[in-house]
Design a protein around this motif. Sequence first.
Motif, PDB file in Angstrom:
ATOM      1  N   ARG A  35      51.850  35.132  39.747  1.00  0.00           N
ATOM      2  CA  ARG A  35      51.034  33.847  40.100  1.00  0.00           C
ATOM      3  C   ARG A  35      50.121  34.464  41.636  1.00  0.00           C
ATOM      4  O   ARG A  35      48.814  34.272  41.622  1.00  0.00           O
ATOM      5  CB  ARG A  35      51.492  32.996  40.778  1.00  0.00           C
ATOM      6  CG  ARG A  35      52.207  32.074  39.298  1.00  0.00           C
ATOM      7  CD  ARG A  35      52.985  30.822  39.965  1.00  0.00           C
ATOM      8  NE  ARG A  35      54.155  31.414  40.705  1.00  0.00           N
ATOM      9  CZ  ARG A  35      55.078  30.740  41.182  1.00  0.00           C
ATOM     10  NH1 ARG A  35      55.226  29.368  40.809  1.00  0.00           N
ATOM     11  NH2 ARG A  35      56.022  31.066  42.027  1.00  0.00           N
ATOM     12  N   ASP A  36      50.965  34.964  42.557  1.00  0.00           N
ATOM     13  CA  ASP A  36      49.976  35.225  43.660  1.00  0.00           C
ATOM     14  C   ASP A  36      49.021  36.525  43.997  1.00  0.00           C
ATOM     15  O   ASP A  36      50.086  37.626  43.996  1.00  0.00           O
ATOM     16  CB  ASP A  36      51.128  35.398  44.807  1.00  0.00           C
ATOM     17  CG  ASP A  36      50.756  35.522  46.215  1.00  0.00           C
ATOM     18  OD1 ASP A  36      49.529  35.878  46.284  1.00  0.00           O
ATOM     19  OD2 ASP A  36      51.555  35.157  47.173  1.00  0.00           O
ATOM     20  N   LEU A  37      47.902  36.431  43.885  1.00  0.00           N
ATOM     21  CA  LEU A  37      47.177  37.767  43.623  1.00  0.00           C
ATOM     22  C   LEU A  37      47.131  38.746  44.865  1.00  0.00           C
ATOM     23  O   LEU A  37      47.197  39.831  44.864  1.00  0.00           O
ATOM     24  CB  LEU A  37      45.638  37.447  43.369  1.00  0.00           C
ATOM     25  CG  LEU A  37      44.702  38.335  42.981  1.00  0.00           C
ATOM     26  CD1 LEU A  37      45.171  38.973  41.527  1.00  0.00           C
ATOM     27  CD2 LEU A  37      43.332  37.704  42.660  1.00  0.00           C
ATOM     28  N   ALA A  38      47.368  37.755  46.080  1.00  0.00           N
ATOM     29  CA  ALA A  38      47.490  38.799  47.321  1.00  0.00           C
ATOM     30  C   ALA A  38      48.817  39.906  47.328  1.00  0.00           C
ATOM     31  O   ALA A  38      48.527  40.889  47.648  1.00  0.00           O
ATOM     32  CB  ALA A  38      47.526  37.960  48.483  1.00  0.00           C
ATOM     33  N   LYS A  39      49.778  39.104  46.818  1.00  0.00           N
ATOM     34  CA  LYS A  39      50.907  39.948  46.557  1.00  0.00           C
ATOM     35  C   LYS A  39      50.877  41.121  45.556  1.00  0.00           C
ATOM     36  O   LYS A  39      51.137  42.197  46.026  1.00  0.00           O
ATOM     37  CB  LYS A  39      52.085  39.141  46.114  1.00  0.00           C
ATOM     38  CG  LYS A  39      53.401  39.278  46.674  1.00  0.00           C
ATOM     39  CD  LYS A  39      54.153  37.920  46.502  1.00  0.00           C
ATOM     40  CE  LYS A  39      55.343  38.111  45.715  1.00  0.00           C
ATOM     41  NZ  LYS A  39      56.475  37.033  45.185  1.00  0.00           N
TER      42      LYS A  39
END
Length: 185
Positions: A35-39
């Motif tokens: 879900r987390d694009l930054a990750k």
Amino acid sequence: MQQKLVAIVIGGTGMLEGVCHWLVNEGYEVLVIHRDLAKFKTMQLRSTNPEQLHSISVDYHEDEQLQSKVRAALQPYGSSPDLIVSWIHNSAPKALPIILQEVQSLEKPWKLIHVQSSSSFFVKENTTVPATCEYRRVYLGFVMEEHGSRWLTHEEIANGVIKVIKRDLKETVIGTLKPWSKRPR
Ligand SMILES: NC(=O)c1ccc[n+]([C@@H]2O[C@H](COP(=O)([O-])OP(=O)(O)OC[C@H]3O[C@@H](n4cnc5c(N)ncnc54)[C@H](OP(=O)(O)O)[C@@H]3O)[C@@H](O)[C@H]2O)c1
């Protein structure tokens, strides 16, 4: 021209990150569900070949979005991955069947590495897979130490899954599940 190897790693930005990097080094195009694009972008920075890591950013509880995003991501590869590595929380029982439905490998064999939590060991649910799928099951255990026990580290989990892929093990426990009463709380 030789066809590209393609893998989907569900939950690939967490404890399976090391598996994604290993697959990239083995030459796979790796489609990572998260879900987390930054990750995901941080994970790409740690990759030797970041262009082989592809983001499928979706909440796997959202059935329709999951289906359409996986379909679109697989389409350039003939909807025919060589490998799926799955770590999905029990809160999303429909996610894996939805993803498996998108695989259109009618002849070519491919592998599903189904990573499950310790407690799943005692449930032994049946996972229905397509005829061309070679199903491999991996349980996450714990580690007994001199003065107690602890859960597995990300490195231990990733290395355990890599071993399963390399040796083509059918059912594996990473760490141990015994004695169950001594598991970490
Ligand atoms: N028996 C054991 O030893 C055992 C069993 C289970 C867990 N654990 C430990 O417990 C820790 C926490 O577990 P965890 O599940 O958080 O593991 P994790 O593998 O560190 O993170 C979960 C992965 O799944 C993705 N994800 C989670 N929910 C999602 C959703 N709704 N839709 C799409 N992707 C989703 C996450 O991406 P996003 O962050 O982008 O959502 C991430 O890539 C782990 O670090 C592991 O070491 C140990």
